[in-house]
Design an enzyme around this catalytic site. Structure first.
Site, PDB file in Angstrom:
ATOM      1  N   SER A  45     -14.561   0.672 -22.140  1.00 14.85           N
ATOM      2  CA  SER A  45     -13.658  -0.384 -21.723  1.00 14.85           C
ATOM      3  C   SER A  45     -14.089  -1.759 -22.203  1.00 14.85           C
ATOM      4  O   SER A  45     -13.945  -2.091 -23.360  1.00 14.85           O
ATOM      5  CB  SER A  45     -13.497  -0.357 -20.211  1.00 14.85           C
ATOM      6  OG  SER A  45     -12.620   0.669 -19.860  1.00 14.85           O
ATOM      7  N   LYS A  89       4.405 -12.878  -3.212  1.00 10.94           N
ATOM      8  CA  LYS A  89       3.106 -13.420  -2.829  1.00 10.94           C
ATOM      9  C   LYS A  89       2.228 -12.383  -2.149  1.00 10.94           C
ATOM     10  O   LYS A  89       1.011 -12.365  -2.328  1.00 10.94           O
ATOM     11  CB  LYS A  89       3.301 -14.626  -1.895  1.00 10.94           C
ATOM     12  CG  LYS A  89       2.005 -15.301  -1.465  1.00 10.94           C
ATOM     13  CD  LYS A  89       1.248 -15.838  -2.664  1.00 10.94           C
ATOM     14  CE  LYS A  89      -0.022 -16.551  -2.228  1.00 10.94           C
ATOM     15  NZ  LYS A  89      -0.798 -17.034  -3.388  1.00 10.94           N
TER      16      LYS A  89
END
Length: 335
Positions: free
Chosen positions: A153, A205
């Protein structure tokens, strides 16, 4: 100047410094004073000799460096400050800012002509990993990345910024993908009589907050973020490694042992450290190279912890980025 000449110069300079300092110290602190000063004089002379040797050693080292290649090591999970992961048992990792500083210091060092990037990492945070990659790209000279145990990664992201990637036959390489996850404890909260009362401005949110069920629109929103990260990851690796995006996507975020990674073109060559140094010597058109490890100063506590870093705990876990809806960090992304 050859390595042999540098060594001779360093030895001669050190010997001269020792002789001169010892003579002056003996003359001033032992020979001239009375009996009471003799013992103190001996101690001062010893201290002066040690100080002179260290000072001359640093001066000679800076004036006649015995290296022409720098090495920086990226080991453990990658983060901005190298702090431990979210679990108490998570090892400390690579402080990206310090690695960038060492690469830039090597680039500014007139004695350094090439850069080795040692990779033994399962990945880490997105932007810190990219900062290291960018520093490697901007280095003025050949850059060789080589994987030891794990180059997954974020480690592979960094490698894509180097001229070549080497690995051992049994190295773990790959994990070019993104994962997003959240814990859903809404059912448990209901059983415990805990309710979620939303107080937020903005539709998304509180997307991913574990105390409530995720709606289809929230899921699509968060999946879109993951897809954007993945597309960027694939594009960056394909560009840096000169591979097609299709070939990168075909890996399906799997990890491969070094031999398989080499067959897929994810690794340029297989070999041990001496083979990597030989390759660097060939790129610099010289018979051999001398490598100096560039590393930040470590505190005493950090040195004690150094031998305990366990990279394998997150084998292939990936380059971890975070999309934070609020201070509770409901969703975490890992490349």
């Amino acid at each position: 100047m050859s390595d042999r000449t540098r060594t001779v110069v360093a030895i001669v300079a050190a010997l001269v410094a020792v002789v001169v300092t010892a003579f002056l110290g003996w003359l001033v602190f032992v020979r001239l004073p009375g009996d009471l000063a003799d013992l103190l004089g001996v101690l001062v002379v010893i201290g002066l000799v040690v100080l002179a040797v260290r000072t001359v050693g640093r001066l000679v080292g800076s004036r006649f460096p015995g290296y022409d290649v720098a090495e920086v090591a990226v080991e453990g999970p990658i983060s901005r400050d190298g702090g431990p992961g979210p679990l108490p048992t998570s090892p400390r990792g690579t402080p990206a800012d310090e690695i960038v500083d060492q690469i830039e210091a090597a680039d500014d060092d007139e004695a350094v002509d090439g850069l080795l990037v040692k990779l033994n990492t399962p990945g880490g945070e997105v932007v810190p990993s990219d900062d290291i990659r960018r520093a490697a790209v901007e280095f003025d000279g050949p850059t060789l990345a080589y994987a030891t145990d794990t180059c997954a990664s974020g480690g592979y992201w960094i490698a894509s910024g180097c001229d070549e990637l080497w690995a051992r036959e049994a190295s773990i390489v790959g994990s070019i993908g993104v994962i997003g996850s959240r814990v859903n404890v809404s059912d448990l909260a209901d059983r415990l009589g805990v309710s979620y009362e939303r107080l937020a401005a903005g539709k998304y949110k509180d997307a991913g907050v574990p105390l409530k069920e995720m709606g289809d629109d929230e899921r699509a929103y968060l999946q879109g973020i993951i897809d954007d990260f993945y597309d960027h990851f694939v594009e960056r690796v394909a560009e840096g490694r000169e591979l097609s995006e299709e070939a990168i996507r075909d890996t399906e975020a799997r990890v491969f042992v070094g031999t398989d990674a080499h067959e897929r073109g994810l690794v340029d060559e297989l070999g041990a450290r001496d083979a990597v140094e030989d390759r660097m010597a060939a790129l610099l058109e010289r018979d051999e190279v001398s490598v100096e490890e560039f590393e930040p100063e470590k505190s005493f506590a950090a040195r004690l912890r150094g031998g305990a870093t366990a990279v394998a705990y997150a084998l292939g876990a990936g380059i971890a980025g975070r999309v934070v809806g609020d201070e509770r960090e409901p969703l975490k992304l890992r490349f």
